[in-house]
Design a protein around this motif. Structure first.
Motif, PDB file in Angstrom:
ATOM      1  N   GLU A  35       0.804  -1.216   0.000  1.00 39.94           N
ATOM      2  CA  GLU A  35       0.000   0.000   0.000  1.00 39.94           C
ATOM      3  C   GLU A  35       0.838   1.269   0.000  1.00 39.94           C
ATOM      4  O   GLU A  35       0.333   2.345  -0.326  1.00 39.94           O
ATOM      5  CB  GLU A  35      -0.910   0.006   1.242  1.00 39.94           C
ATOM      6  CG  GLU A  35      -1.897  -1.147   1.301  1.00 39.94           C
ATOM      7  CD  GLU A  35      -2.646  -1.175   2.619  1.00 39.94           C
ATOM      8  OE1 GLU A  35      -2.381  -0.260   3.447  1.00 39.94           O
ATOM      9  OE2 GLU A  35      -3.464  -2.092   2.829  1.00 39.94           O
ATOM     10  N   LEU A  36       2.110   1.160   0.376  1.00 37.66           N
ATOM     11  CA  LEU A  36       2.931   2.355   0.582  1.00 37.66           C
ATOM     12  C   LEU A  36       3.926   2.555  -0.545  1.00 37.66           C
ATOM     13  O   LEU A  36       4.428   1.600  -1.140  1.00 37.66           O
ATOM     14  CB  LEU A  36       3.693   2.255   1.910  1.00 37.66           C
ATOM     15  CG  LEU A  36       2.859   2.138   3.194  1.00 37.66           C
ATOM     16  CD1 LEU A  36       3.778   2.010   4.394  1.00 37.66           C
ATOM     17  CD2 LEU A  36       1.931   3.340   3.333  1.00 37.66           C
ATOM     18  N   THR A  37       4.201   3.840  -0.814  1.00 39.83           N
ATOM     19  CA  THR A  37       5.315   4.230  -1.683  1.00 39.83           C
ATOM     20  C   THR A  37       6.088   5.316  -0.958  1.00 39.83           C
ATOM     21  O   THR A  37       5.619   5.929   0.007  1.00 39.83           O
ATOM     22  CB  THR A  37       4.822   4.761  -3.042  1.00 39.83           C
ATOM     23  OG1 THR A  37       4.105   5.988  -2.812  1.00 39.83           O
ATOM     24  CG2 THR A  37       3.932   3.743  -3.743  1.00 39.83           C
ATOM     25  N   ASP A  38       7.323   5.571  -1.443  1.00 44.22           N
ATOM     26  CA  ASP A  38       8.140   6.603  -0.802  1.00 44.22           C
ATOM     27  C   ASP A  38       7.459   7.965  -0.859  1.00 44.22           C
ATOM     28  O   ASP A  38       7.637   8.803   0.033  1.00 44.22           O
ATOM     29  CB  ASP A  38       9.505   6.681  -1.487  1.00 44.22           C
ATOM     30  CG  ASP A  38      10.331   5.433  -1.252  1.00 44.22           C
ATOM     31  OD1 ASP A  38       9.917   4.607  -0.409  1.00 44.22           O
ATOM     32  OD2 ASP A  38      11.386   5.275  -1.896  1.00 44.22           O
ATOM     33  N   GLU A  39       6.667   8.205  -1.916  1.00 46.00           N
ATOM     34  CA  GLU A  39       6.055   9.519  -2.084  1.00 46.00           C
ATOM     35  C   GLU A  39       4.783   9.659  -1.255  1.00 46.00           C
ATOM     36  O   GLU A  39       4.457  10.751  -0.772  1.00 46.00           O
ATOM     37  CB  GLU A  39       5.723   9.767  -3.564  1.00 46.00           C
ATOM     38  CG  GLU A  39       6.947   9.864  -4.468  1.00 46.00           C
ATOM     39  CD  GLU A  39       7.553   8.514  -4.783  1.00 46.00           C
ATOM     40  OE1 GLU A  39       6.853   7.470  -4.581  1.00 46.00           O
ATOM     41  OE2 GLU A  39       8.727   8.458  -5.193  1.00 46.00           O
ATOM     42  N   THR A  40       4.034   8.563  -1.092  1.00 43.81           N
ATOM     43  CA  THR A  40       2.723   8.683  -0.433  1.00 43.81           C
ATOM     44  C   THR A  40       2.761   8.343   1.048  1.00 43.81           C
ATOM     45  O   THR A  40       1.776   8.568   1.763  1.00 43.81           O
ATOM     46  CB  THR A  40       1.709   7.763  -1.124  1.00 43.81           C
ATOM     47  OG1 THR A  40       2.138   6.395  -0.995  1.00 43.81           O
ATOM     48  CG2 THR A  40       1.570   8.118  -2.600  1.00 43.81           C
ATOM     49  N   ALA A  41       3.882   7.773   1.526  1.00 45.70           N
ATOM     50  CA  ALA A  41       3.936   7.343   2.919  1.00 45.70           C
ATOM     51  C   ALA A  41       3.901   8.547   3.852  1.00 45.70           C
ATOM     52  O   ALA A  41       4.750   9.442   3.774  1.00 45.70           O
ATOM     53  CB  ALA A  41       5.215   6.535   3.159  1.00 45.70           C
ATOM     54  N   ALA A  42       2.906   8.578   4.731  1.00 43.22           N
ATOM     55  CA  ALA A  42       2.776   9.642   5.731  1.00 43.22           C
ATOM     56  C   ALA A  42       3.565   9.255   6.980  1.00 43.22           C
ATOM     57  O   ALA A  42       3.910   8.087   7.179  1.00 43.22           O
ATOM     58  CB  ALA A  42       1.307   9.845   6.074  1.00 43.22           C
ATOM     59  N   PRO A  43       3.863  10.235   7.857  1.00 41.70           N
ATOM     60  CA  PRO A  43       4.594   9.919   9.091  1.00 41.70           C
ATOM     61  C   PRO A  43       3.938   8.800   9.899  1.00 41.70           C
ATOM     62  O   PRO A  43       4.618   7.941  10.456  1.00 41.70           O
ATOM     63  CB  PRO A  43       4.590  11.242   9.849  1.00 41.70           C
ATOM     64  CG  PRO A  43       4.524  12.273   8.769  1.00 41.70           C
ATOM     65  CD  PRO A  43       3.662  11.683   7.709  1.00 41.70           C
ATOM     66  N   GLU A  44       2.579   8.808   9.971  1.00 40.03           N
ATOM     67  CA  GLU A  44       1.909   7.764  10.750  1.00 40.03           C
ATOM     68  C   GLU A  44       2.071   6.391  10.092  1.00 40.03           C
ATOM     69  O   GLU A  44       2.066   5.354  10.780  1.00 40.03           O
ATOM     70  CB  GLU A  44       0.423   8.083  10.933  1.00 40.03           C
ATOM     71  CG  GLU A  44      -0.367   8.267   9.658  1.00 40.03           C
ATOM     72  CD  GLU A  44      -0.372   9.718   9.192  1.00 40.03           C
ATOM     73  OE1 GLU A  44      -1.298  10.080   8.452  1.00 40.03           O
ATOM     74  OE2 GLU A  44       0.537  10.485   9.607  1.00 40.03           O
ATOM     75  N   ASP A  45       2.259   6.357   8.747  1.00 43.24           N
ATOM     76  CA  ASP A  45       2.513   5.085   8.073  1.00 43.24           C
ATOM     77  C   ASP A  45       3.887   4.527   8.468  1.00 43.24           C
ATOM     78  O   ASP A  45       4.056   3.316   8.667  1.00 43.24           O
ATOM     79  CB  ASP A  45       2.442   5.255   6.556  1.00 43.24           C
ATOM     80  CG  ASP A  45       1.045   5.633   6.088  1.00 43.24           C
ATOM     81  OD1 ASP A  45       0.073   5.144   6.703  1.00 43.24           O
ATOM     82  OD2 ASP A  45       0.944   6.405   5.122  1.00 43.24           O
ATOM     83  N   VAL A  46       4.863   5.429   8.558  1.00 43.62           N
ATOM     84  CA  VAL A  46       6.210   5.006   8.966  1.00 43.62           C
ATOM     85  C   VAL A  46       6.192   4.501  10.406  1.00 43.62           C
ATOM     86  O   VAL A  46       6.838   3.499  10.749  1.00 43.62           O
ATOM     87  CB  VAL A  46       7.211   6.160   8.792  1.00 43.62           C
ATOM     88  CG1 VAL A  46       8.582   5.763   9.303  1.00 43.62           C
ATOM     89  CG2 VAL A  46       7.283   6.565   7.315  1.00 43.62           C
ATOM     90  N   VAL A  47       5.420   5.190  11.271  1.00 41.16           N
ATOM     91  CA  VAL A  47       5.298   4.742  12.660  1.00 41.16           C
ATOM     92  C   VAL A  47       4.688   3.335  12.717  1.00 41.16           C
ATOM     93  O   VAL A  47       5.149   2.460  13.466  1.00 41.16           O
ATOM     94  CB  VAL A  47       4.448   5.741  13.476  1.00 41.16           C
ATOM     95  CG1 VAL A  47       4.110   5.162  14.856  1.00 41.16           C
ATOM     96  CG2 VAL A  47       5.183   7.058  13.617  1.00 41.16           C
ATOM     97  N   GLU A  48       3.663   3.096  11.910  1.00 44.53           N
ATOM     98  CA  GLU A  48       3.020   1.781  11.878  1.00 44.53           C
ATOM     99  C   GLU A  48       3.990   0.715  11.367  1.00 44.53           C
ATOM    100  O   GLU A  48       4.042  -0.412  11.892  1.00 44.53           O
ATOM    101  CB  GLU A  48       1.779   1.827  10.996  1.00 44.53           C
ATOM    102  CG  GLU A  48       1.076   0.485  10.798  1.00 44.53           C
ATOM    103  CD  GLU A  48       0.531  -0.085  12.095  1.00 44.53           C
ATOM    104  OE1 GLU A  48       0.307  -1.319  12.138  1.00 44.53           O
ATOM    105  OE2 GLU A  48       0.352   0.679  13.077  1.00 44.53           O
ATOM    106  N   LEU A  49       4.762   1.062  10.336  1.00 43.12           N
ATOM    107  CA  LEU A  49       5.734   0.118   9.793  1.00 43.12           C
ATOM    108  C   LEU A  49       6.799  -0.216  10.841  1.00 43.12           C
ATOM    109  O   LEU A  49       7.171  -1.390  11.035  1.00 43.12           O
ATOM    110  CB  LEU A  49       6.385   0.704   8.537  1.00 43.12           C
ATOM    111  CG  LEU A  49       7.471  -0.136   7.860  1.00 43.12           C
ATOM    112  CD1 LEU A  49       6.944  -1.514   7.472  1.00 43.12           C
ATOM    113  CD2 LEU A  49       8.036   0.595   6.649  1.00 43.12           C
TER     114      LEU A  49
END
Length: 774
Positions: A720-734
């Protein structure tokens, strides 16, 4: 003369049995006079030996029951009962012969170890090979070991080797050990010639320590049987009182002699020693040297056990736990390969950890050149085209403390780890974290000791409290005493009862006073001799601490059988004494009956020769081979596990780069998940067969399923993620998902090592990079 001295029991039995049989033949031919003369000769023979044994016991200040045999033989002559006297002589001779054979059996396993001790070594020198005395080997020597030769000193392999380790480990199949593995002296080269670099002098190597322990155990003057001595203190005066009373009441000395004949205490003299010495033999068979019957009896009654930590509950040697890189210029695998290649030629204990860490990951090492050691700082040399330097931070990194160095030091402080820094081509490249891991068989040992009857277990260590408490919780002891110096360990021994039922286990020089002060001192000598081995009563010559539980079970069974044989034999003798005292059992019939009682008591004692119940499992050869293979695969995926944490550490919400996470996912799906599925298909059934049912493997199966579930979640998230679309909360979840996966993987690996690989003979940690040889 030496031959006669070593076979005196056999000669006494043959001569006495011959005299009894010849006299019986003459009596059947109605030649009463010659028959009496032959039986009298047999009685005199027994009387002479009994007097000698009695004097020997008195000089040794040991409570003895031989005096009853002396009185019975003398009485038989006085009241003209020569057949009874000849029968008593055969009884004593047969018993002494059985005792001698039992003693020889107890020493046989040990004597074989002494006989095969290496005497020479072959040192590689410029231009060839030079034979030298094994005592002339020093750490750092490069040695050649030929086919069929015994490895002379402890060392590290410079080439692959096939070894027969049965003399030390008990494992019957030869095993293949890779370049860089540690090898112990005393094992046999079962393959092609190989080279090794010595890491210890001969006197400090494993086999030399085992030989000294064996010689010490063989020379031990400790009494074999205190159980029999305690019975003798009561039985001897009781016998004399009954015999005197029978004579006084009846005015017939024959009744007194009859009482003495049936009271001849072979169950005390022979049955108990046979049981105890059989226990010593059984213990030696499982790799535990017990220094005499006294030590075995004290081990059998021990109820409180105190452990040192380092080398006893932990492996006692550093193990590579993580590789930290300073930059992206060199990845962790290449950094480890370069460092391990350089460390191959070093005898330092930290070098061993780094080399072993690399070989466990299947890395091909190069032989370094231009190697120079700077004492107190580190090692440097060339590996291929690279200049490599290993050692302390100040020497490798310099006086600056960049952020990665501070991170390494913080982690080392939290985990109680050691650090080794590395530079490549003049630039600091990273560091290695080394820890002393808990032995995989330690928790099983503690559980087995509780099952064997040890009521309380205490960890007594000089290490700091937080580390000691962690180890104590994991292995399951009752109490932890940390920051203890040798004097405080002594006080702990006295507080737990001193010599009354305490067992102290340790392997360091600082443990020697506590080992000597405890009721039983137990030392680990599988990796060489220490002062603790000399001070201990019991020494483990195999590198498995759970062998101690087997030794206690053997000791308790042997002592129990010894007591049973004495109680049954002496009870029947007491009954026979009563019949003899009232005139219902004449001396001749009493002698025959006593022989039957002796045979029964000795038969009970001989049960100790047979294998009894032990906690160590016996696995089929095919299961052992499978476990070896799966352990190699288990070690091969460990870097992938550590990569999970490092990828999580490197995630940043400000500059999101998902490439490391996507690369990690590929490694998880192509390397880790297939391995976990193989474990579920092969290792889980193996453990279930060994432990007796699927319920014993439910936790392993559950974590296998959880690991695959978490990897699937990671796969869906990264889709679901790309470098351009990843939000800070996505990185936290990852990051949260990766840290959770890392925790599950670490816990699961610990479960497998403790619950599965520790079942395999020779210790789980030595299974790495090994496989049975067809």
């Amino acid at each position: 003369m030496d031959w006669l001295r070593s076979h005196v029991e056999t000669l006494l039995f043959v001569v006495s049995a011959t005299l009894l049989a010849v006299g019986g033949g003459l009596w059947l031919l109605e030649l009463g006079g010659p028959a009496r003369a032959v039986w009298i000769a047999g009685t005199v023979l027994g009387l002479a030996f009994s007097v000698a044994w009695t004097v020997e016991g008195l000089l040794a200040r040991q409570a003895g029951v031989d005096v009853i045999a002396v009185l019975a033989l003398a009485g038989a002559l006085v009241v003209d009962e020569p057949f009874a006297g000849a029968m008593i002589t055969v009884m004593l001779a047969s018993g002494r012969l059985l005792e001698a054979r039992a003693g020889a059996r107890a020493r046989r396993e040990l004597s074989l170890l002494v006989a095969r001790a290496p005497r020479i070594a072959r040192r590689l020198v410029e231009g060839g090979v030079a034979e030298i005395g094994v005592d002339d080997v020093v750490p750092g020597d490069r040695l050649l070991v030929g086919t069929g030769e015994v490895v002379p000193v402890d060392g590290r392999l410079l080439s692959t080797a096939v070894l027969d380790e049965s003399a030390l480990a008990g494992e019957p199949l030869p095993v293949e050990r890779p370049q860089g593995d540690d090898v112990r002296s005393g094992v046999v080269n079962a393959g092609a010639p190989f080279t090794l670099v010595s890491t210890a002098a001969a006197s400090a190597s494993t086999y030399a320590g085992v030989v000294r322990l064996v010689e010490q155990a063989q020379a031990s003057s400790a009494p074999f049987v205190r159980v029999a001595d305690r019975f003798a203190v009561l039985f001897v005066p009781l016998t004399l009182v009954v015999a005197a009373a029978a004579w006084a009441i009846s005015a017939d000395p024959v009744r007194a002699v009859a009482v003495l004949v049936v009271a001849t205490p072979c169950p005390l003299l022979l049955a108990a020693p046979i049981a105890i010495m059989s226990g010593l033999s059984r213990a030696a068979h499982v790799g535990v040297v017990i220094k005499g019957g006294g030590a075995l009896e004290r081990l059998a009654v021990g109820r409180v056990m105190l452990f040192d930590k380092t080398g006893t509950l932990t492996q006692g040697r550093p193990t590579l736990s993580d590789v930290v890189t300073a930059t992206d210029r060199i990845d962790a695998d290449e950094l480890l390969r370069l460092a391990a290649s350089l460390d191959q030629v070093s005898a330092h204990v930290l070098a061993t950890a780094i080399v072993t860490g690399a070989t466990r990951r299947g890395m091909a090492l190069e032989m370094p050149t231009e190697v120079r050691e700077r004492h107190g700082y580190g090692l440097q040399g060339r590996v291929g085209d690279h200049e490599v330097r290993l050692g302390k931070s100040g020497w490798v990194v310099g006086e600056s403390t960049p952020s990665w160095v501070r991170q390494v030091r913080r982690r080392a402080d939290l985990d109680g780890s050691l650090t080794v820094f590395v530079a490549v081509d003049g630039q600091a490249a990273g560091a290695f974290l080394l820890e002393d891991p808990i032995r995989t068989d330690a928790p099983r040992m503690v559980r087995a000791l509780r099952a064997a009857g040890v009521a309380r277990m205490v960890l007594v260590t000089g290490d700091r409290a937080d580390i000691a408490d962690t180890v104590g919780r994991i292995v399951g002891v009752d109490s932890v005493l940390a920051d203890c110096d040798p004097a405080e360990k002594l006080r702990a021994i006295h507080a737990e009862g001193g010599q009354n039922g305490t067992i102290m286990v340790g392997d360091g020089v600082n443990d020697a006073p506590a080992l000597a002060a405890a009721g039983v001192g137990v030392a680990l000598a599988a990796r060489g001799a220490t002062a603790s081995s000399e001070a201990a009563d019991v020494v483990l010559t195999v590198d498995r601490v759970d062998a101690l539980a087997d030794a206690i079970m053997i000791a308790r069974r042997s002592r129990r059988i010894a007591v049973q044989s004495v109680v049954v034999g002496m009870s029947l003798s007491l009954v026979a004494m009563g019949f003899a005292a009232v005139g219902l059992l004449p001396p001749a019939a009493g002698a025959v009956l006593q022989e039957v009682i002796d045979v029964l008591a000795i038969a009970i004692a001989l049960r100790a020769v047979l294998p009894g119940r032990v906690h160590t499992l016996t696995l089929p050869a095919e299961d052992i081979a499978m476990a070896h293979r799966l352990r190699v695969e288990h070690d091969a995926v460990l870097p992938v596990v550590e990569r999970v944490r490092s990828v999580a550490d490197g995630l940043s919400a400000r500059a999101c780069d998902l490439a490391p996470a996507r690369g990690l996912l590929v490694a998880l799906e192509t390397d880790l998940i297939p391995h976990e599925r193989a474990d579920e298909a092969l290792l889980v059934p193996l453990v279930a067969r060994a432990l007796g049912g699927p319920d014993t493997t439910a936790a392993l199966s559950r974590t296998h399923a959880e690991i695959e579930h978490q990897v699937n979640r990671l796969h869906r998230l990264l889709l679901e993620l790309t470098d351009e679309t990843a939000a800070p909360e996505d990185v936290v979840e990852l990051r949260r998902l990766l840290y959770g996966l890392y925790a599950v993987l670490r816990l699961h690996n610990a479960q497998e090592e403790e619950g599965a690989f520790s079942l395999v003979p020779d210790g789980a940690h030595t299974l790495t990079a090994r496989r049975p040889v067809a």
